[in-house]
Design a protein around this motif. Structure first.
Motif, PDB file in Angstrom:
ATOM      1  N   ALA A 282       0.929  -1.362  -0.142  1.00  0.00           N
ATOM      2  CA  ALA A 282      -0.087   0.039  -0.109  1.00  0.00           C
ATOM      3  C   ALA A 282       0.619   1.166  -0.071  1.00  0.00           C
ATOM      4  O   ALA A 282       0.404   2.211   0.394  1.00  0.00           O
ATOM      5  CB  ALA A 282      -1.005   0.005   1.272  1.00  0.00           C
ATOM      6  N   GLN A 283       2.300   1.110  -0.468  1.00  0.00           N
ATOM      7  CA  GLN A 283       2.937   2.313  -0.501  1.00  0.00           C
ATOM      8  C   GLN A 283       2.628   3.291  -1.188  1.00  0.00           C
ATOM      9  O   GLN A 283       2.610   4.633  -0.697  1.00  0.00           O
ATOM     10  CB  GLN A 283       4.308   1.895  -0.780  1.00  0.00           C
ATOM     11  CG  GLN A 283       4.995   0.758   0.217  1.00  0.00           C
ATOM     12  CD  GLN A 283       6.498   0.408  -0.428  1.00  0.00           C
ATOM     13  OE1 GLN A 283       7.149   1.195  -0.876  1.00  0.00           O
ATOM     14  NE2 GLN A 283       6.818  -0.839  -0.067  1.00  0.00           N
ATOM     15  N   GLU A 284       1.952   3.256  -2.414  1.00  0.00           N
ATOM     16  CA  GLU A 284       1.768   4.495  -3.325  1.00  0.00           C
ATOM     17  C   GLU A 284       0.338   5.129  -2.584  1.00  0.00           C
ATOM     18  O   GLU A 284       0.395   6.414  -2.659  1.00  0.00           O
ATOM     19  CB  GLU A 284       1.258   4.035  -4.611  1.00  0.00           C
ATOM     20  CG  GLU A 284       2.623   3.600  -5.539  1.00  0.00           C
ATOM     21  CD  GLU A 284       2.235   3.176  -6.757  1.00  0.00           C
ATOM     22  OE1 GLU A 284       0.865   3.458  -7.257  1.00  0.00           O
ATOM     23  OE2 GLU A 284       3.322   2.781  -7.629  1.00  0.00           O
ATOM     24  N   ALA A 287       1.659   7.114   0.217  1.00  0.00           N
ATOM     25  CA  ALA A 287       2.272   8.146  -0.280  1.00  0.00           C
ATOM     26  C   ALA A 287       1.363   9.515  -0.689  1.00  0.00           C
ATOM     27  O   ALA A 287       1.860  10.586  -0.449  1.00  0.00           O
ATOM     28  CB  ALA A 287       3.160   7.956  -1.344  1.00  0.00           C
ATOM     29  N   GLU A 288       0.385   9.218  -1.320  1.00  0.00           N
ATOM     30  CA  GLU A 288      -0.772  10.128  -1.841  1.00  0.00           C
ATOM     31  C   GLU A 288      -1.352  10.635  -0.812  1.00  0.00           C
ATOM     32  O   GLU A 288      -1.429  12.025  -0.670  1.00  0.00           O
ATOM     33  CB  GLU A 288      -1.584   9.266  -2.736  1.00  0.00           C
ATOM     34  CG  GLU A 288      -1.123   8.796  -4.296  1.00  0.00           C
ATOM     35  CD  GLU A 288      -2.372   8.569  -4.997  1.00  0.00           C
ATOM     36  OE1 GLU A 288      -3.205   8.371  -4.520  1.00  0.00           O
ATOM     37  OE2 GLU A 288      -1.930   7.611  -5.914  1.00  0.00           O
ATOM     38  N   GLY A 407       8.281  17.492   9.276  1.00  0.00           N
ATOM     39  CA  GLY A 407       7.756  18.122   8.262  1.00  0.00           C
ATOM     40  C   GLY A 407       6.889  16.999   7.299  1.00  0.00           C
ATOM     41  O   GLY A 407       6.517  15.937   7.715  1.00  0.00           O
ATOM     42  N   ASP A 408       6.847  17.503   6.127  1.00  0.00           N
ATOM     43  CA  ASP A 408       6.178  16.340   5.217  1.00  0.00           C
ATOM     44  C   ASP A 408       7.002  15.264   4.719  1.00  0.00           C
ATOM     45  O   ASP A 408       8.247  15.174   4.873  1.00  0.00           O
ATOM     46  CB  ASP A 408       5.591  17.121   3.841  1.00  0.00           C
ATOM     47  CG  ASP A 408       6.736  17.589   2.969  1.00  0.00           C
ATOM     48  OD1 ASP A 408       7.900  18.048   3.565  1.00  0.00           O
ATOM     49  OD2 ASP A 408       6.441  17.968   1.859  1.00  0.00           O
ATOM     50  N   VAL A 409       6.348  14.139   4.262  1.00  0.00           N
ATOM     51  CA  VAL A 409       7.063  12.931   3.985  1.00  0.00           C
ATOM     52  C   VAL A 409       6.965  12.934   2.534  1.00  0.00           C
ATOM     53  O   VAL A 409       5.793  12.924   1.898  1.00  0.00           O
ATOM     54  CB  VAL A 409       6.059  11.756   4.732  1.00  0.00           C
ATOM     55  CG1 VAL A 409       6.601  10.631   4.134  1.00  0.00           C
ATOM     56  CG2 VAL A 409       6.063  11.762   6.025  1.00  0.00           C
ATOM     57  N   THR A 410       8.210  12.794   2.095  1.00  0.00           N
ATOM     58  CA  THR A 410       8.369  12.626   0.628  1.00  0.00           C
ATOM     59  C   THR A 410       9.257  11.439   0.280  1.00  0.00           C
ATOM     60  O   THR A 410       9.901  10.768   1.173  1.00  0.00           O
ATOM     61  CB  THR A 410       9.096  13.637  -0.057  1.00  0.00           C
ATOM     62  OG1 THR A 410      10.599  13.815   0.296  1.00  0.00           O
ATOM     63  CG2 THR A 410       8.359  15.096   0.103  1.00  0.00           C
TER      64      THR A 410
END
Length: 529
Positions: A282-284, A287-288, A407-410
Motif C-alpha cells: 500500500a506504499q503508493e 504516499a498520496e 515536516g512532510d513525508v516524501t
C-alpha cells in the motif's frame, strides 16, 4: 478474568508512577500479578480471588478533596495486604491511625532504622539500610493493633505491621531498585506471610493459552494484522501454534517501516513458520495521502485510519473468518483505560475498544498477550522460536518513519532516513552485541535500549570533495532505559559515534552532517514527534 491464574496478587492502583513496576517485580519473583483500579469494591475484589493484595503509592494527599479512596472492607477480607507510601497512609486512615502533613517532603534515599522483630523486614540489616522515599504526608500514629517496626529520621512510622490480621505497610517503596533490600521485603511478604508459591512461568503460560485459544476458536478461522512489530509477531506465533493454518496474517506494507523489515516479515512468517500471509503493498496509497502533510498528529490519524481501512478490505476477501487476533499487551490496556481523573483510577477498559470496525463488519477478539508486559512478550517470543531480530526488535512507533521525518513525508526523505537508520542500527546492534558478550545481560548498564535517526526539515552547508554542499543533516537518537518511563542519552564511545557519522556521510546520498541528541527524558521525549 476467566484466564487469571488461581494464585495471583492484586495491585490496587492509586495513581502511582510505579504501579506497573510493582506488578512486574511480583512477576519477577514467580507470582502472577494484576493491576486493578483502587475504587473496586471489596465484593468485586473478593470475586477475583486474589491470594494477596498490594496497595500502591500515589501522588495525592489523603486529605485532598478528590483523593483516591478505597473500600475499607478490603482490609477485612482476611487476605494478606501490603501497602506502600500512599497505600500505608490510606490503610492507617481507614483503620483509625493518624496521618500528618510535613512541612518538608522526604524524597530519594533515606536511612531506615529497625525498631525490633519484624516479619516483613526479616533477613534485612538490624541496624541501618537505605530505602527510597517519595512523600510529604506520613503516618504519625499507627492504628490500634499495629506494631511500628522501623522509622527514618523524618518518618516515625516507616513500617507498621499487624501480623494477626496480616496487614503490613511501608512508607518507602520496596519495588524500586534504590531500596537496597526491597526484593527481600517483597519475598518476605509473598512467600513467608502470604504463603504463595512461585509458579508463574512462561512455559506454563504457553500451554494454558494454546488450550484456551483452541477451545475458543474451534473450527473457525482467525485473521491477524501483522505490523512487523514484536507484539503482533509474538501473537501470530502463539495463535498459529494453537490453530495452525486456521490463522491468516495480513501485513499492510505502508512503506514507512525500516529498511529490510518487510522482507524480514515475509521470510519469518511465510517461509520459516509457514503461516498463511497476505502481503498488501500500500506504499503508493500512503504516499498520496501523506503528500504535503507536516502536522504529526494529522500524520498519525491518516496512517492509523488507512491501516484499518486496508486491513478490513483484505479481511472481507477471506471466507469464514470469525476471529480477529491482535497483539494488545497489558500496558496498552492500562494506558487506554486507567487514565487518572481527579486522582482516581477509572475502570480499566479493553484496548480493543479502539478498533474502528466498519459498518456491517464484526469479528470476535482474541488478545492472547493482554496480561503480559513487554519483556514478558519478548520472553514468550523466544520460547516460541522466533528469531532474535524479531523478538529483540526495538520499540517502533505505529506510524513508523513518518513521525521521524520532521515536516512532510516524501519518497526522497524516506529513502535518506531508511539508509541512515540502517547504518545506526548496524553499528549499535554490534555495540550492544559486544556488551552482551562482556556482561551476559541484554540490557546492561550502558547498552542502548532504543536508537534511530531523525530527519529534520532543514538543510546545512558542508564541504565534500573541495566543493560546497547544501544537503540534509541527520540527528541520531540513542537512549538507555528500562521501561521508557524515563531515559538517559546513551554515553556511546567516541569511536562508535565517529563510525556512525563517517558511514552516514559516506554512504547515504543527500546527507552532509550528523548530530547526536543528548537530552534525557524528561524533559524531552524519546521520539521527536
Amino acid at each position: 478474568m476467566a484466564d487469571t491464574p488461581r494464585q495471583f496478587v492484586a495491585v490496587l492502583d492509586f495513581g502511582a508512577q510505579y504501579g506497573q513496576l510493582i506488578a512486574r517485580r511480583v512477576r519477577d519473583l514467580g507470582v502472577y500479578s494484576e493491576i486493578v483500579p483502587c475504587d473496586i469494591t471489596a465484593e468485586e475484589l473478593a470475586a477475583m480471588g486474589p491470594a494477596a493484595i498490594i496497595l500502591s503509592g500515589g501522588p495525592a494527599s489523603v486529605y485532598a478533596e478528590d483523593a483516591p479512596d478505597m473500600d475499607a472492607g478490603i482490609l477485612d477480607l482476611d487476605i494478606p495486604v501490603l501497602g506502600f507510601c500512599y497505600g500505608e497512609q490510606i490503610m492507617a486512615q481507614k483503620l483509625g491511625g493518624e496521618v500528618a502533613h510535613a512541612e518538608t517532603g522526604e524524597y530519594g534515599p533515606a536511612q531506615l532504622m529497625r525498631l525490633g522483630s519484624s516479619p516483613l523486614l526479616d533477613g534485612t540489616p538490624n541496624e541501618v539500610q537505605t530505602v527510597w522515599m517519595s512523600h510529604r504526608d506520613y503516618v504519625s500514629e499507627a492504628p490500634e493493633g499495629f506494631m511500628v517496626t522501623a522509622r527514618t529520621e523524618s518518618c516515625p512510622v516507616a513500617v507498621m505491621e499487624n501480623p494477626r490480621r496480616r496487614l503490613y505497610a511501608t512508607q518507602f517503596h520496596p519495588e524500586v531498585r534504590h531500596t537496597e533490600h526491597g526484593e527481600r521485603i517483597l519475598r518476605n511478604f509473598l512467600f513467608d506471610i502470604a504463603r504463595l508459591t512461585p509458579d508463574w512461568a512462561m512455559d506454563n503460560f504457553i500451554d494454558e493459552k494454546v488450550a484456551q485459544i483452541r477451545e475458543q476458536v474451534g473450527d473457525n478461522k482467525v485473521i491477524l494484522a501483522l505490523s512487523g512489530g514484536v507484539d503482533s509477531a509474538v501473537a501470530a506465533a502463539l495463535v498459529h501454534k494453537a490453530v495452525g493454518d486456521q490463522l491468516t496474517c495480513v501485513f499492510v506494507d505502508h512503506g514507512l517501516l525500516r529498511k529490510g523489515e518487510p522482507e524480514t516479515v515475509d521470510a519469518v512468517f511465510r517461509d520459516t513458520f509457514g503461516i498463511p500471509l497476505v502481503h498488501v503493498n500500500a506504499q503508493e496509497r500512503y504516499a498520496e495521502l501523506l503528500a504535503g502533510v507536516d502536522d504529526p498528529e494529522q500524520k498519525r490519524r491518516i496512517i492509523g485510519t488507512e491501516f484499518w481501512k486496508v486491513f478490513f478490505e483484505e479481511a472481507q476477501k477471506l471466507d469464514g473468518v470469525t476471529y480477529l487476533a491482535q497483539g494488545t499487551i497489558y500496558p496498552d490496556i492500562i494506558e487506554s483505560g486507567a487514565r487518572k481523573t481527579g486522582g482516581k483510577a477509572s475502570t480499566i477498559k479493553s484496548h480493543h475498544n479502539l478498533i474502528p470496525f466498519p459498518e456491517g463488519v464484526h469479528f470476535d477478539l482474541i488478545e492472547p498477550l493482554d496480561h503480559l508486559f513487554k519483556d514478558e512478550v519478548r520472553e514468550l517470543g523466544c520460547e516460541l522460536g522466533l528469531p532474535d531480530e524479531v523478538v529483540f526488535r526495538q520499540p517502533f512507533p505505529g506510524p513508523g518513519l513518518a513521525i521521524r521525518i520532521i515536516g512532510d513525508v516524501t519518497p526522497e526523505k524516506l529513502e535518506i532516513l531508511k539508509n541512515a537508520d540502517a547504518v545506526v542500527r548496524e553499528e549499535l546492534d554490534a555495540y550492544n552485541a559486544r556488551l552482551f558478550e562482556e556482561t551476559g545481560e541484554r540490557n546492561s548498564a550502558h547498552s542502548c535500549w532504543q536508537y534511530f535517526c531523525v530527519l529534520p526539515d532543514i538543510k546545512s552547508v558542508g564541504v565534500m570533495g573541495d566543493e560546497r554542499t547544501y544537503e540534509r543533516p541527520v540527528i541520531v537518537r540513542a537512549v538507555e532505559s528500562q521501561d521508557a518511563m524515563t531515559a538517559d542519552w546513551a554515553k556511546l564511545p567516541y569511536e562508535v559515534l565517529g563510525n556512525i557519522s563517517r558511514r552516514i556521510v559516506d554512504e547515504v546520498d543527500g546527507v552532509n552532517r550528523v548530530a547526536y541528541d543528548i537530552t534525557p527524558k524528561p524533559p524531552a521525549t524519546i521520539e521527536w514527534e
